[in-house]
Scaffold this active site. Structure first.
Site, PDB file in Angstrom:
ATOM      1  N   LEU A 137       0.825  -1.209   0.000  1.00 26.64           N
ATOM      2  CA  LEU A 137       0.000   0.000   0.000  1.00 26.64           C
ATOM      3  C   LEU A 137       0.858   1.258   0.000  1.00 26.64           C
ATOM      4  O   LEU A 137       0.523   2.242  -0.652  1.00 26.64           O
ATOM      5  CB  LEU A 137      -0.946   0.007   1.203  1.00 26.64           C
ATOM      6  CG  LEU A 137      -2.225  -0.778   1.016  1.00 26.64           C
ATOM      7  CD1 LEU A 137      -3.015  -0.843   2.312  1.00 26.64           C
ATOM      8  CD2 LEU A 137      -3.079  -0.180  -0.085  1.00 26.64           C
ATOM      9  N   LEU A 140       1.733   1.933  -3.505  1.00 25.75           N
ATOM     10  CA  LEU A 140       0.596   2.484  -4.234  1.00 25.75           C
ATOM     11  C   LEU A 140       0.450   3.975  -3.935  1.00 25.75           C
ATOM     12  O   LEU A 140       0.345   4.795  -4.842  1.00 25.75           O
ATOM     13  CB  LEU A 140      -0.693   1.738  -3.857  1.00 25.75           C
ATOM     14  CG  LEU A 140      -1.992   2.332  -4.413  1.00 25.75           C
ATOM     15  CD1 LEU A 140      -2.068   2.189  -5.924  1.00 25.75           C
ATOM     16  CD2 LEU A 140      -3.202   1.670  -3.748  1.00 25.75           C
ATOM     17  N   TYR A 141       0.453   4.331  -2.657  1.00 25.43           N
ATOM     18  CA  TYR A 141       0.275   5.734  -2.277  1.00 25.43           C
ATOM     19  C   TYR A 141       1.443   6.598  -2.760  1.00 25.43           C
ATOM     20  O   TYR A 141       1.250   7.741  -3.161  1.00 25.43           O
ATOM     21  CB  TYR A 141       0.095   5.865  -0.765  1.00 25.43           C
ATOM     22  CG  TYR A 141      -1.196   5.278  -0.265  1.00 25.43           C
ATOM     23  CD1 TYR A 141      -2.410   5.560  -0.888  1.00 25.43           C
ATOM     24  CD2 TYR A 141      -1.226   4.432   0.839  1.00 25.43           C
ATOM     25  CE1 TYR A 141      -3.598   5.027  -0.428  1.00 25.43           C
ATOM     26  CE2 TYR A 141      -2.415   3.899   1.314  1.00 25.43           C
ATOM     27  CZ  TYR A 141      -3.592   4.202   0.669  1.00 25.43           C
ATOM     28  OH  TYR A 141      -4.772   3.677   1.130  1.00 25.43           O
ATOM     29  N   THR A 142       2.643   6.039  -2.758  1.00 21.85           N
ATOM     30  CA  THR A 142       3.806   6.794  -3.244  1.00 21.85           C
ATOM     31  C   THR A 142       3.625   7.191  -4.703  1.00 21.85           C
ATOM     32  O   THR A 142       3.993   8.300  -5.103  1.00 21.85           O
ATOM     33  CB  THR A 142       5.097   5.965  -3.060  1.00 21.85           C
ATOM     34  OG1 THR A 142       5.273   5.717  -1.657  1.00 21.85           O
ATOM     35  CG2 THR A 142       6.309   6.697  -3.594  1.00 21.85           C
TER      36      THR A 142
END
Length: 173
Positions: A137, A140-142
């Site tokens: 996750l 993904l957020y990066t």
């Protein structure tokens, strides 16, 4: 998400949350036990996407108001800022196992960030905050510009609304 899922919509009381399984029991249980109640209380808003053929829930994301301590920010961002700083919390995000790997999570993050930018035009908001459960996750957020809050003991991540605007998130959806 067009063509693959329905457009995001608010969680409804009649949604079948029991059939949803993202592979993480904590998230499955949060959806079943807390999402609707939080929605009723105005604590958070959960948006869902569904299988257009069956109507089954295939993914969800929850948003709520939040704050972060100014001391958690990089030193360069702490100067002349209020304490605490207003934020929108991207609190829960999950995709059913049968739909993982098809871009649904990415689409839900995009929807959440677009919603946050739109809301920031009406209510002051410095950033979108999240608490990723694992390195997958975090990655993904990066990709959406989230960065670690260097001094937060909970290892939260945030992306500034100003950076989202600079990168083309106009809030129009």
């Amino acid at each position: 998400m067009k063509g693959v899922t329905t457009a995001p919509r608010p969680l409804a009381a009649e949604d079948d949350t029991a059939a949803f399984d993202c592979g993480r029991e904590a998230l499955n249980q949060w959806l079943r036990r807390h999402a609707w109640r939080n929605q009723e209380l105005g604590v958070s808003r959960t948006s869902v996407v569904c299988d257009p053929a069956t109507g089954d829930l295939i993914g969800f994301v929850s948003l709520s108001a939040a704050q972060i301590e100014r001391a958690w920010l990089p030193k360069a961002q702490q100067r002349n800022r209020p304490d605490p700083m207003p934020a929108i919390l991207l609190g829960q995000l999950a995709v059913d196992l049968r739909w993982q790997g098809r871009g649904v999570a990415r689409s839900l993050v995009f929807y959440a960030l677009t919603t946050a930018v739109r809301l920031s035009r009406e209510v002051g908001c410095f950033c979108v905050l999240t608490h990723p459960l694992d390195d997958e996750l975090r990655a993904l957020y990066t990709r959406f510009g989230f960065e670690d809050l260097p001094f937060d003991p909970a290892r939260s991540m945030a992306v500034r609304i100003g950076d989202l605007l600079h990168n083309g998130f106009d809030g129009a959806g």
